[in-house]
Design an enzyme around this catalytic site. Structure first.
Site, PDB file in Angstrom:
ATOM      1  N   HIS A  51      43.380  39.451  38.657  1.00 18.87           N
ATOM      2  CA  HIS A  51      43.955  38.286  37.999  1.00 18.87           C
ATOM      3  C   HIS A  51      43.481  38.232  36.553  1.00 18.87           C
ATOM      4  O   HIS A  51      42.552  38.950  36.167  1.00 18.87           O
ATOM      5  CB  HIS A  51      43.571  36.997  38.728  1.00 18.87           C
ATOM      6  CG  HIS A  51      42.100  36.808  38.907  1.00 18.87           C
ATOM      7  ND1 HIS A  51      41.269  36.427  37.889  1.00 18.87           N
ATOM      8  CD2 HIS A  51      41.306  36.982  39.985  1.00 18.87           C
ATOM      9  CE1 HIS A  51      40.037  36.352  38.330  1.00 18.87           C
ATOM     10  NE2 HIS A  51      40.010  36.703  39.611  1.00 18.87           N
TER      11      HIS A  51
HETATM   12  P1  TYD Z   1      38.794  34.549  43.308  1.00 20.29           P
HETATM   13  O1  TYD Z   1      38.446  34.093  41.943  1.00 20.29           O
HETATM   14  O2  TYD Z   1      40.224  34.871  43.595  1.00 20.29           O
HETATM   15  O3  TYD Z   1      37.902  35.802  43.719  1.00 20.29           O
HETATM   16  P2  TYD Z   1      37.729  37.241  43.021  1.00 20.29           P
HETATM   17  O4  TYD Z   1      38.393  37.185  41.691  1.00 20.29           O
HETATM   18  O5  TYD Z   1      36.270  37.462  42.929  1.00 20.29           O
HETATM   19  O6  TYD Z   1      38.342  38.247  43.914  1.00 20.29           O
HETATM   20  O7  TYD Z   1      38.264  33.449  44.336  1.00 20.29           O
HETATM   21  C1  TYD Z   1      38.252  33.680  45.719  1.00 20.29           C
HETATM   22  C2  TYD Z   1      38.251  32.333  46.433  1.00 20.29           C
HETATM   23  O8  TYD Z   1      37.066  31.606  46.105  1.00 20.29           O
HETATM   24  C3  TYD Z   1      39.422  31.453  46.046  1.00 20.29           C
HETATM   25  O9  TYD Z   1      39.906  30.842  47.232  1.00 20.29           O
HETATM   26  C4  TYD Z   1      38.826  30.391  45.163  1.00 20.29           C
HETATM   27  C5  TYD Z   1      37.381  30.342  45.568  1.00 20.29           C
HETATM   28  N1  TYD Z   1      36.497  30.062  44.425  1.00 20.29           N
HETATM   29  C6  TYD Z   1      35.913  28.809  44.291  1.00 20.29           C
HETATM   30  O10 TYD Z   1      36.125  27.901  45.122  1.00 20.29           O
HETATM   31  N2  TYD Z   1      35.083  28.584  43.228  1.00 20.29           N
HETATM   32  C7  TYD Z   1      34.809  29.525  42.307  1.00 20.29           C
HETATM   33  O11 TYD Z   1      34.034  29.280  41.344  1.00 20.29           O
HETATM   34  C8  TYD Z   1      35.440  30.821  42.439  1.00 20.29           C
HETATM   35  C9  TYD Z   1      35.195  31.917  41.450  1.00 20.29           C
HETATM   36  C10 TYD Z   1      36.267  31.023  43.516  1.00 20.29           C
END
Ligand code: TYD
Length: 134
Positions: A51
């Site tokens: 993303h």
């Molecule tokens: P995401 O940012 O998509 O993970 P990555 O980029 O590391 O693969 O986040 C994964 C899940 O965690 C998503 O459901 C949102 C949640 N999340 C939070 O609740 N708080 C946060 O600070 C972050 C980074 C993610």
């Protein structure tokens, strides 16, 4: 590659007792740190990220172990390997990132400029490219 993407060297206090590094908002980090999160227990072969952010700035640190960060500014793409706890990868807004090739036991620490906000994410790479090349 967007010249804003860069590695930041954190200070190191070397001592026979071990090393110490520190991170100060608005000093080593070009923003106020509003949030810290970390990835751990990442299974072999897993890919995180996938993303970009409309506004969020982040610094990504391999606090332990190693992993690769593929960054994409909408035109150029490159892979940056992180394996030192005294290096931080600064990612400004509008940079697509994928984190992969995590070593066993790797810990990825992320410093972020704002609270979690799903509306700030761009999770579709075609949409990202359109916006980035706007
Ligand atoms: P995401 O940012 O998509 O993970 P990555 O980029 O590391 O693969 O986040 C994964 C899940 O965690 C998503 O459901 C949102 C949640 N999340 C939070 O609740 N708080 C946060 O600070 C972050 C980074 C993610």
């Amino acid at each position: 590659m967007d010249p804003r993407v860069r590695l930041i060297d954190f200070p190191i206090v070397h001592e026979p007792r071990g090393n110490l590094s520190f991170i100060e908002g608005q000093r080593q980090i070009p923003f106020d740190i509003q949030r810290v999160y970390y990835l751990y227990d990442v299974p072999g072969g897993a890919v995180r990220g996938g993303h970009a952010h409309k506004n969020l700035q982040q610094v990504i640190i391999a606090l332990s172990g190693s992993f690769d960060v593929v960054v994409d500014d909408g035109t150029d793409r490159k892979k940056i390997s992180l394996n030192r706890s005294y290096h931080g990868l600064y990612l400004p807004n509008m940079i697509w990132r994928e984190l992969e090739n995590f070593s066993s036991g790797a810990v990825c620490l992320v410093l972020a400029s704002a609270y979690y906000e799903e509306d700030d994410y761009i999770r579709d790479i075609a949409q990202f490219r359109t916006l980035a090349n706007g």
